[in-house]
Write a protein that holds these residues in place. Structure first.
Motif, mmCIF file in Angstrom:
data_model
loop_
_atom_site.group_PDB
_atom_site.id
_atom_site.type_symbol
_atom_site.label_atom_id
_atom_site.label_comp_id
_atom_site.label_asym_id
_atom_site.label_seq_id
_atom_site.Cartn_x
_atom_site.Cartn_y
_atom_site.Cartn_z
ATOM 1 N N ASP A 1 0.835 -1.211 0.000
ATOM 2 C CA ASP A 1 0.000 0.000 0.000
ATOM 3 C C ASP A 1 0.867 1.258 0.000
ATOM 4 N N ALA A 2 1.957 1.228 0.793
ATOM 5 C CA ALA A 2 2.854 2.385 0.851
ATOM 6 C C ALA A 2 3.513 2.620 -0.504
ATOM 7 N N HIS A 3 3.871 1.531 -1.179
ATOM 8 C CA HIS A 3 4.488 1.654 -2.500
ATOM 9 C C HIS A 3 3.509 2.248 -3.500
ATOM 10 N N ARG A 4 2.283 1.764 -3.486
ATOM 11 C CA ARG A 4 1.287 2.264 -4.435
ATOM 12 C C ARG A 4 0.997 3.747 -4.185
ATOM 13 N N ASP A 5 0.873 4.125 -2.910
ATOM 14 C CA ASP A 5 0.611 5.535 -2.587
ATOM 15 C C ASP A 5 1.780 6.419 -2.995
ATOM 16 N N ALA A 6 3.002 5.900 -2.784
ATOM 17 C CA ALA A 6 4.186 6.679 -3.175
ATOM 18 C C ALA A 6 4.236 6.850 -4.685
ATOM 19 N N CYS A 7 3.864 5.798 -5.413
ATOM 20 C CA CYS A 7 3.846 5.888 -6.879
ATOM 21 C C CYS A 7 2.822 6.919 -7.350
ATOM 22 N N ARG A 8 1.683 6.973 -6.677
ATOM 23 C CA ARG A 8 0.664 7.943 -7.065
ATOM 24 C C ARG A 8 1.166 9.372 -6.861
ATOM 25 N N ALA A 9 1.981 9.545 -5.834
ATOM 26 C CA ALA A 9 2.517 10.879 -5.565
ATOM 27 C C ALA A 9 3.697 11.202 -6.465
ATOM 28 N N ALA A 10 4.540 10.205 -6.739
ATOM 29 C CA ALA A 10 5.784 10.460 -7.478
ATOM 30 C C ALA A 10 5.607 10.351 -8.991
ATOM 31 N N ARG A 11 4.615 9.565 -9.449
ATOM 32 C CA ARG A 11 4.378 9.339 -10.872
ATOM 33 C C ARG A 11 5.657 8.887 -11.574
ATOM 34 N N PRO A 12 6.170 7.681 -11.225
ATOM 35 C CA PRO A 12 7.410 7.206 -11.850
ATOM 36 C C PRO A 12 7.223 6.935 -13.337
ATOM 37 N N ASP A 13 8.342 6.751 -14.032
ATOM 38 C CA ASP A 13 8.300 6.466 -15.459
ATOM 39 C C ASP A 13 7.453 5.213 -15.704
ATOM 40 N N PRO A 14 6.448 5.285 -16.573
ATOM 41 C CA PRO A 14 5.530 4.155 -16.783
ATOM 42 C C PRO A 14 6.232 2.864 -17.203
ATOM 43 N N GLU A 15 7.221 2.976 -18.082
ATOM 44 C CA GLU A 15 7.904 1.765 -18.549
ATOM 45 C C GLU A 15 8.728 1.149 -17.430
ATOM 46 N N GLU A 16 9.375 2.003 -16.634
ATOM 47 C CA GLU A 16 10.168 1.485 -15.509
ATOM 48 C C GLU A 16 9.255 0.829 -14.488
ATOM 49 N N LEU A 17 8.105 1.437 -14.216
ATOM 50 C CA LEU A 17 7.151 0.872 -13.270
ATOM 51 C C LEU A 17 6.616 -0.463 -13.783
ATOM 52 N N ALA A 18 6.325 -0.534 -15.074
ATOM 53 C CA ALA A 18 5.837 -1.784 -15.659
ATOM 54 C C ALA A 18 6.864 -2.892 -15.496
ATOM 55 N N HIS A 19 8.126 -2.558 -15.731
ATOM 56 C CA HIS A 19 9.203 -3.547 -15.585
ATOM 57 C C HIS A 19 9.263 -4.062 -14.151
ATOM 58 N N TRP A 20 9.178 -3.153 -13.161
ATOM 59 C CA TRP A 20 9.250 -3.587 -11.760
ATOM 60 C C TRP A 20 8.040 -4.447 -11.404
ATOM 61 N N LEU A 21 6.872 -4.050 -11.853
ATOM 62 C CA LEU A 21 5.668 -4.799 -11.531
ATOM 63 C C LEU A 21 5.728 -6.221 -12.082
ATOM 64 N N ILE A 22 6.200 -6.368 -13.313
ATOM 65 C CA ILE A 22 6.311 -7.708 -13.896
ATOM 66 C C ILE A 22 7.326 -8.532 -13.127
ATOM 67 N N THR A 23 8.478 -7.942 -12.842
ATOM 68 C CA THR A 23 9.528 -8.669 -12.102
ATOM 69 C C THR A 23 9.026 -9.098 -10.737
ATOM 70 N N HIS A 24 8.330 -8.202 -10.046
ATOM 71 C CA HIS A 24 7.831 -8.516 -8.716
ATOM 72 C C HIS A 24 6.742 -9.583 -8.770
ATOM 73 N N THR A 25 5.836 -9.463 -9.723
ATOM 74 C CA THR A 25 4.719 -10.404 -9.815
ATOM 75 C C THR A 25 5.197 -11.824 -10.073
ATOM 76 N N LEU A 26 6.295 -11.966 -10.782
ATOM 77 C CA LEU A 26 6.827 -13.294 -11.099
ATOM 78 C C LEU A 26 7.812 -13.786 -10.054
ATOM 79 N N ASP A 27 8.003 -12.996 -8.997
ATOM 80 C CA ASP A 27 8.928 -13.367 -7.930
ATOM 81 C C ASP A 27 8.132 -13.938 -6.753
ATOM 82 N N ASP A 28 8.826 -14.691 -5.896
ATOM 83 C CA ASP A 28 8.164 -15.276 -4.720
ATOM 84 C C ASP A 28 7.589 -14.209 -3.797
ATOM 85 N N ALA A 29 8.153 -13.000 -3.845
ATOM 86 C CA ALA A 29 7.681 -11.935 -2.958
ATOM 87 C C ALA A 29 6.237 -11.536 -3.244
ATOM 88 N N ALA A 30 5.739 -11.900 -4.425
ATOM 89 C CA ALA A 30 4.358 -11.541 -4.779
ATOM 90 C C ALA A 30 3.356 -12.144 -3.812
#
Length: 555
Positions: A234-263
């Motif tokens: 939740d903290a990450h999502r809220d920070a992203c809403r405030a910071a508006r990171p680069d969409p492609e970089e965010l997409a890359h992190w989301l895919i990497t995280h989703t396919l990792d055990d941490a998901a």
């Protein structure tokens, strides 16, 4: 008392938690009364901190840090505190007044201190309370813009070392570790300034990675770390809403995280970020998901992600392609594809995939029966009942069970072809019984019994053998038409039970004796049964429960 009553507690908690809370009343200790809040400790599986809020607009509410309470429930510990508060009803006005006066006195005293005295006071608190020290250190690092110091602090908070015995945090220490690790969320959320939210995004990701790295070394039976992982997400999502990171970089992190055990720890769903990703980011997300899937087409996480993204984009062809890349040999995946296509309004393609599942199956005996049922239903709906019969016949030939026999019978009745189909099916079962004997005779006897053809079933059982349960069914169905044969079956089934004990055995014996008595009545030989029962009583008289059951049934 803001309307706090036992009835209201029962409404808040539910009858079960309320009754359990009554038993915890003596476990309440350390009650602290504030203006609107009452805190206490309740000893349960361990000591829990409980807080009642009495001054809210919606009425009484509460929080407890037990696992059930952390899910937002009004738990038994809150009930216990509520009952303790009700018991002190007359004292509450005075205690609240005292709490207000103490707060006022404390504010006045703090306001009277000089800057130096306040600094000395804070330093004293830091010296004795490490949690206070850590929170203030985080604030100081944030105020300085010292990212390295904040990162170091996060590593310290998420370090299991101080709690681990032999490299593992045991159950008794897991909660203490979780309380410390949970402060990482506050550290990240403290970075709220416009020039700090980008740091919050980075640190949230690092904290998620650190927490995922220690999960296997912590006994998290109560789910503390999963809760922290969700809070970090939740903290990450809220920070992203405030910071508006680069969409492609965010997409890359989301895919990497989703396919990792941490998901599994955070529950982060890339589609929750769709408003942040925009068209550019969603395009990158899909592209990277495809790349990951193509690199590992049988990976569950990769397939699941691809399916979700494809469904979200209403891309049924991609959904089908993902399923088709890893077809189960029993036809189950073909069935999944057929259902997806039907939902998409493409019935012809759906039927083709279902039929392909049957064709591709190497062994029809192992095919998913749900696929056979699905295809037969579609044939019937399309007035292709002959095709349904053919498939049911093939399936029965491969499996030869009572269920497949019944299904063939139901399909054949629709085409008035059951007499012919029945003859072929029974011939197949007889051939199997002749080749392998007793074990393979069971389907034949079951089928004949299911057809209510008791005479043929009895003949098959006599010729090829049958299980005791089948003989019992045959005897039960033949007590009137062939009582002598049924009687022989009952007597044989009784013999081994006479050497066993237990109420279940005695009930079986009694049931068989009642059936024997009916057979003797049909044979007009009631005296023979009386002689048998008397002899049985003589040999079994020590089994008092058996004697009681026989008495109850007049045996």
């Amino acid at each position: 008392m803001d309307g706090l009553t036992e009835a209201k507690l029962k409404t808040l908690a539910g009858a079960r938690s309320f009754e359990r809370g009554v038993g915890y009343l003596a476990a309440v200790s350390g009650i602290e009364v504030g203006e609107d809040r009452i805190r206490a400790s309740v000893r349960g599986t361990e000591r829990y901190t409980v807080e009642l809020v009495l001054g809210g607009r919606a009425g009484p509410a509460g929080e407890c840090d037990c696992p059930y309470g952390q899910e937002g429930n009004f738990c038994k510990h809150l009930v216990a505190l509520g009952l303790a508060v009700i018991a002190r009803q007359d004292d509450l006005p005075h205690l609240r007044k005292t709490a207000r006066e103490r707060k006022k006195d404390l504010d006045a005293w703090l306001s009277s201190l000089s800057a130096g005295e306040l600094l000395a006071l804070v330093r004293d608190e830091i010296a004795v309370d490490r949690n206070v020290r850590r929170r203030l250190e985080s604030r100081a690092a944030g105020a300085r813009g010292d990212l390295a110091a904040i990162r170091s602090h996060l590593h310290e908070l998420l370090d299991t070392g101080p709690f681990a015995r032999y490299g593992y945090v045991e159950y008794a220490d897991a909660r203490a570790y979780a309380e410390q690790a949970g402060q990482a969320v506050s550290v990240i959320r403290s970075l709220t300034g416009p020039d700090r939210v980008a740091d919050a995004v980075v640190l949230a990701r690092e904290a998620i990675e650190l927490l995922a790295g220690v999960v296997e070394s912590v006994d998290d039976s109560d789910g503390w770390l999963v809760g922290i992982g969700s809070d970090l997400a939740d903290a990450h999502r809220d920070a992203c809403r405030a910071a508006r990171p680069d969409p492609e970089e965010l997409a890359h992190w989301l895919i990497t995280h989703t396919l990792d055990d941490a998901a599994d720890l955070t529950g982060i769903d890339p589609l929750d970020y769709e408003d942040l990703l925009g068209a550019q980011g969603m395009s990158a997300l899909r592209r990277r998901a495809v790349e990951a899937w193509e690199a590992n087409r049988t990976g569950w996480a990769e397939k699941h992600l691809m399916q979700r993204l494809a469904k979200a984009g209403r891309d049924i062809d991609t959904v089908i392609a993902v399923h088709a890349a890893d077809l189960a040999p029993n036809g189950h995946t073909h069935l999944v594809i057929a259902r997806e296509l039907e939902t998409a309004g493409r019935p012809d393609e759906a039927l083709e995939w279902a039929e392909r599942g049957i064709r591709d199956s190497e062994n029809l005996a192992e095919v998913d029966t749900a696929l056979v049922d699905h295809l037969c239903d579609r044939y019937t709906q399309a007035d292709r009942t002959a095709d349904a019969v053919t498939l049911r016949r093939d399936h029965f030939t491969a499996r030869r069970t009572l269920l497949t026999y019944r299904q063939l019978r139901a399909a054949a009745h629709l085409t008035d072809s059951w007499p012919t189909e029945r003859e072929g099916a029974l011939s197949l079962l007889r051939t199997a019984a002749e080749r392998k004997g007793h074990d393979d005779s069971r389907p034949l006897v079951d089928a004949l019994l299911d057809d209510k053809d008791t005479a043929a079933a009895w003949q098959a059982a006599t010729e090829f053998g049958a299980h005791d349960s089948q003989w019992l069914t045959l005897a039960d169905q033949s007590r009137t038409t062939r009582p002598a044969d049924a009687l022989a079956v009952y007597r044989r089934l009784i013999e081994p039970l006479l050497h066993q004990t237990g109420n279940d055995v005695y009930e079986q014996l009694t049931s068989l004796l009642l059936s024997m008595r009916e057979c003797h009545r049909n044979l007009n030989t009631p005296d023979d049964f009386t002689t048998y029962a008397t002899a049985l009583r003589a040999t079994q008289k020590r089994k008092r429960n058996l004697m009681r059951l026989m008495d109850e049934h007049g045996l």
